[in-house]
Design a protein around this motif. Structure first.
Motif, short mmCIF file in Angstrom:
data_model
loop_
_atom_site.label_atom_id
_atom_site.label_comp_id
_atom_site.label_asym_id
_atom_site.label_seq_id
_atom_site.Cartn_x
_atom_site.Cartn_y
_atom_site.Cartn_z
N ASP A 280 0.80 -1.22 0.00
CA ASP A 280 0.00 0.00 0.00
C ASP A 280 0.84 1.28 0.00
OD1 ASP A 280 -2.45 -1.05 -0.26
OD2 ASP A 280 -3.12 -0.66 1.78
N TRP B 132 0.68 4.13 -2.84
CA TRP B 132 0.36 5.53 -2.53
C TRP B 132 1.39 6.47 -3.14
CZ3 TRP B 132 -3.57 8.11 -1.86
CH2 TRP B 132 -4.61 7.73 -1.01
N ASP C 125 -0.15 11.41 -10.15
CA ASP C 125 -1.10 12.51 -10.07
C ASP C 125 -0.39 13.83 -10.35
OD1 ASP C 125 -3.79 13.31 -9.47
OD2 ASP C 125 -2.97 14.26 -7.68
N LYS D 7 -8.99 -0.02 -4.77
CA LYS D 7 -9.06 1.02 -3.73
C LYS D 7 -8.58 2.37 -4.25
CE LYS D 7 -6.22 1.04 0.09
NZ LYS D 7 -5.65 0.25 1.20
N TYR D 8 -7.49 2.34 -5.00
CA TYR D 8 -6.88 3.59 -5.49
C TYR D 8 -7.67 4.17 -6.66
CZ TYR D 8 -3.40 2.08 -2.28
OH TYR D 8 -2.81 1.68 -1.13
N ASN E 293 -10.83 4.01 -6.86
CA ASN E 293 -11.99 4.64 -6.22
C ASN E 293 -11.63 5.95 -5.53
OD1 ASN E 293 -13.52 2.55 -7.12
ND2 ASN E 293 -13.53 1.44 -5.18
N ILE E 294 -10.39 6.04 -5.04
CA ILE E 294 -9.98 7.28 -4.38
C ILE E 294 -9.68 8.36 -5.43
CG2 ILE E 294 -8.13 8.36 -3.02
CD1 ILE E 294 -7.92 5.63 -1.53
N MET E 295 -9.01 7.95 -6.51
CA MET E 295 -8.53 8.94 -7.49
C MET E 295 -9.66 9.55 -8.33
SD MET E 295 -4.89 8.66 -7.49
CE MET E 295 -4.35 9.01 -9.11
N ARG E 296 -10.72 8.75 -8.59
CA ARG E 296 -11.87 9.22 -9.36
C ARG E 296 -11.45 9.86 -10.69
NH1 ARG E 296 -16.69 8.40 -6.43
NH2 ARG E 296 -17.57 8.89 -8.45
N ARG F 66 -15.47 4.96 -10.79
CA ARG F 66 -14.98 4.07 -9.74
C ARG F 66 -14.80 2.68 -10.34
NH1 ARG F 66 -17.53 3.94 -4.26
NH2 ARG F 66 -19.42 3.20 -5.26
#
Ligand code: ADP
Length: 246
Positions: free
Chosen positions: A175, A179, A186, A203-204, A206-209, A228
């Protein structure tokens, strides 16, 4: 500023005497500055799409365009244009085993047309970006799988490409490493680099969108902006989800 487009694309692989369809009916446009996650089960066609986008393999049907020019025209000396445009990390290891990390990056910089006097600084910068400055003198066999992926990312970054094509970059990372990589990607994207990456790291996603393109059995089943993992409604607003959702 490159725009990449696949129009009516299909790709087949020959397996013994049979033709095996890898992807088909692919219409996909990626504009400069986009960040696209390519998701789907194993065998869905993600690697094939990335290779088609980067002009690594030619389509059997349809056309792959870079800035409205068919990539089939970038042969011989024109391949240089593709090498300058794309930085790639493939699933198969591409590092030369008998060369050090430094030598691997040096060769990539040279083949990308970088002048000798700029190469040392570029190597230090790209190794610094992925956090492994101290590994320049090591051989790939002396690195973990995850560290090799970092070297491959440094190698992809060294010529400051306009487009990064990343195939399962994060597969061997924990993880913390994922990250760090997502932050770096990004930041690069905010500075204008186009990023297309296949991943199972739901998971990532969904976070980054970011834009999520989902492949099922070699076809695009979903293309969702700000999506997502598992969103499959094409175009428009976020999808209904459910499929593949984790
Ligand atoms: P993914 O990256 O989603 O796992 P791939 O693009 O690697 O999917 O593969 C799509 C399909 O094409 C799969 O059915 C796979 O078995 C097949 N395929 C991929 N590469 C080859 C190859 N070199 N020879 C034969 N079949 C292949």
């Amino acid at each position: 500023m490159p725009e990449i487009r696949l129009e009516g694309v299909a790709k087949y692989y020959k397996v013994e005497t049979r033709k095996h369809m890898a992807v088909r009916d692919i219409d996909l446009k990626i504009q400069q500055g986009e960040f696209v996650f390519l998701i789907g089960s194993s065998g869905a066609g993600k690697s094939t799409i990335l290779k088609l986008l980067g002009g690594m393999i030619p389509p059997d049907e349809g056309t792959a365009y870079l800035d409205n020019i068919s990539m089939s025209r970038f042969f011989g000396p024109w391949q240089y244009r593709l090498r300058r445009t794309f930085g790639c990390v493939w699933q198969e290891p591409w590092l030369i085993r008998k060369s050090t990390v430094y030598e691997n990056l040096f060769l990539t910089a040279r083949s990308g047309g970088m002048k000798n006097k700029h190469i040392n600084a570029a190597i230090a910068k790209s190794l610094g970006l992925v956090g492994i400055q101290e590994m320049a003198k090591r051989y790939p066999a002396e690195l973990s799988k995850g560290e090799c992926r970092r070297v491959e990312l440094a190698r992809a970054l060294i010529c400051s490409p306009s487009v990064l094509l990343l195939d399962e970059l994060t597969a061997d990372w924990d993880d913390d490493n994922i990250w760090d990589a997502m932050h770096l990607l990004d930041e690069l994207n905010r500075r204008g680099t186009t990023i297309v990456m296949s991943t199972h790291a739901s998971k990532y996603v969904n976070i980054m969108r970011r834009r999520v393109v989902t492949l099922v059995d070699g076809k695009i089943a979903g293309d969702v902006p700000n999506g997502r993992y598992g969103d499959i409604s094409r175009g428009g607003r976020n999808g209904t989800g459910g499929f593949l959702r984790r």
